[in-house]
Design an enzyme around this catalytic site. Structure first.
Site, PDB file in Angstrom:
ATOM      1  N   GLU A 156      -2.333  -9.342  -0.091  1.00 52.07           N
ATOM      2  CA  GLU A 156      -3.719  -9.557   0.193  1.00 52.07           C
ATOM      3  C   GLU A 156      -4.474  -9.317  -1.035  1.00 52.07           C
ATOM      4  O   GLU A 156      -5.559 -10.044  -0.857  1.00 52.07           O
ATOM      5  CB  GLU A 156      -3.992  -8.565   1.331  1.00 52.07           C
ATOM      6  CG  GLU A 156      -3.325  -8.595   2.566  1.00 52.07           C
ATOM      7  CD  GLU A 156      -3.515  -7.529   3.500  1.00 52.07           C
ATOM      8  OE1 GLU A 156      -4.014  -7.793   4.424  1.00 52.07           O
ATOM      9  OE2 GLU A 156      -3.119  -6.371   3.200  1.00 52.07           O
TER      10      GLU A 156
ATOM     11  N   ALA B 216       0.908  -1.343   0.181  1.00 50.17           N
ATOM     12  CA  ALA B 216       0.029   0.119  -0.210  1.00 50.17           C
ATOM     13  C   ALA B 216       0.737   1.245  -0.054  1.00 50.17           C
ATOM     14  O   ALA B 216       1.979   0.972   0.236  1.00 50.17           O
ATOM     15  CB  ALA B 216      -0.775   0.228   1.234  1.00 50.17           C
TER      16      ALA B 216
ATOM     17  N   GLY C  95      -0.429  -5.273   1.289  1.00 52.86           N
ATOM     18  CA  GLY C  95      -1.827  -5.277   0.516  1.00 52.86           C
ATOM     19  C   GLY C  95      -1.577  -5.865  -0.931  1.00 52.86           C
ATOM     20  O   GLY C  95      -2.560  -6.448  -1.539  1.00 52.86           O
TER      21      GLY C  95
ATOM     22  N   GLU D  37       3.780  -6.105   7.457  1.00 45.33           N
ATOM     23  CA  GLU D  37       3.165  -4.876   8.188  1.00 45.33           C
ATOM     24  C   GLU D  37       3.537  -4.788   9.646  1.00 45.33           C
ATOM     25  O   GLU D  37       3.474  -3.506  10.009  1.00 45.33           O
ATOM     26  CB  GLU D  37       1.477  -5.102   8.119  1.00 45.33           C
ATOM     27  CG  GLU D  37       0.747  -4.767   6.901  1.00 45.33           C
ATOM     28  CD  GLU D  37       0.686  -6.010   5.820  1.00 45.33           C
ATOM     29  OE1 GLU D  37       0.261  -6.021   4.904  1.00 45.33           O
ATOM     30  OE2 GLU D  37       1.567  -7.074   6.287  1.00 45.33           O
TER      31      GLU D  37
END
Length: 260
Positions: free
Chosen positions: A115, A66, A112, A135
């Site tokens: 994910e 991200a 992300g 993360e």
């Protein structure tokens, strides 16, 4: 379809979606997530689209994560809204899309990005791919379904190890533990995905949508997956595709499914 951060094109009933931020390693910012939400909604409701191929521009990254600069100063409340909105509009939307979505993982799939790949129904990785959820290195945890989908795919022990160490793993290791379906040389990545898609396109679209829904139900704590399967099985009998499939079988010919 004109977007600023992604490319989207329908070819041979497949919607090719490319996250097109190569200089940023295809990092997910707000605008990119909004465009992904729009294109997945389009795919779900467009009869011309039979499946989706999702990848990132260039060879370095599928999605490297991200865009941290956008939320570095967020409060707890803002962080929760960020995760909830992304989950609902993009990641859950992909998982629940009635059209199979295949991730072609070319390079880094981190945070992300991993994910996003895990929300897809099938994952194919190039040999040079590296996957991970880093993360905790930022003082965060995965917020777009990573803790849940990784556990579902590889089991609790491996999921906790990957998340708490923040280690990247190779494509070969990802295949070994069930995180990706196939690993191929980088030059063969798209052709491998297209080979899978060619088989999917031969099958009954409404039956495929029912199958995806039933499989997803197996992972829902508040739904009986067997009941979902029974209902979806029954619904298939009212489709023209079922009549075409059984007639073609009895007539010893290939079926021509129309998704009706």
């Amino acid at each position: 379809m004109a977007y600023q951060n992604i490319l989207a094109e329908i070819r041979s009933q497949v919607l090719y979606v490319t996250i097109n931020r190569e200089l940023k390693l295809n990092a997910l910012n707000k605008e990119t997530l909004a465009e992904l939400a729009d294109v997945i909604a389009f795919a779900a409701h467009n009869d011309e689209v039979r499946a989706v191929l999702l990848t990132g521009a260039g060879e370095k990254a599928f999605v490297a994560g991200a865009d941290i600069s956008e939320f570095a100063a967020y409060t707890a409340e803002q962080g929760e809204v960020l995760a909830r909105n992304g989950q609902n509009s993009v990641f859950d939307a992909i998982e629940n899309c009635p059209k199979p979505v295949i991730a072609a993982i070319n390079g880094f799939a981190l945070g992300g990005g991993l994910e996003l790949a895990m929300a897809c129904h099938i994952r194919v990785a190039s040999e040079n791919a590296r996957l991970g959820l880093p993360e905790v290195s930022l003082g965060l945890i995965p917020g777009y379904g990573g803790t849940q989908r990784l556990t579902q795919l590889v089991g609790k022990g491996r999921a906790i190890e990957m998340i708490t160490t923040a280690d990247m793993i190779t494509a070969a290791h990802a295949e070994k533990i069930g995180l990706v379906n196939h690993v191929v040389p980088a030059a063969e990545l798209l052709s491998k995905v297209e080979e899978i898609l060619a088989k999917i396109k031969l099958r009954a679209p409404l039956a495929i949508a029912s199958a995806v829904k039933a499989v997803n139900a197996s992972l829902l704590f508040d739904e009986n997956g067997f009941e979902t399967e029974i209902r979806e099985f029954g619904k298939c009998f009212d489709t023209n595709d079922f009549k075409e499939g059984t007639t073609a079988f009895l007539e010893k010919r290939k079926p021509a499914f129309l998704g009706k």
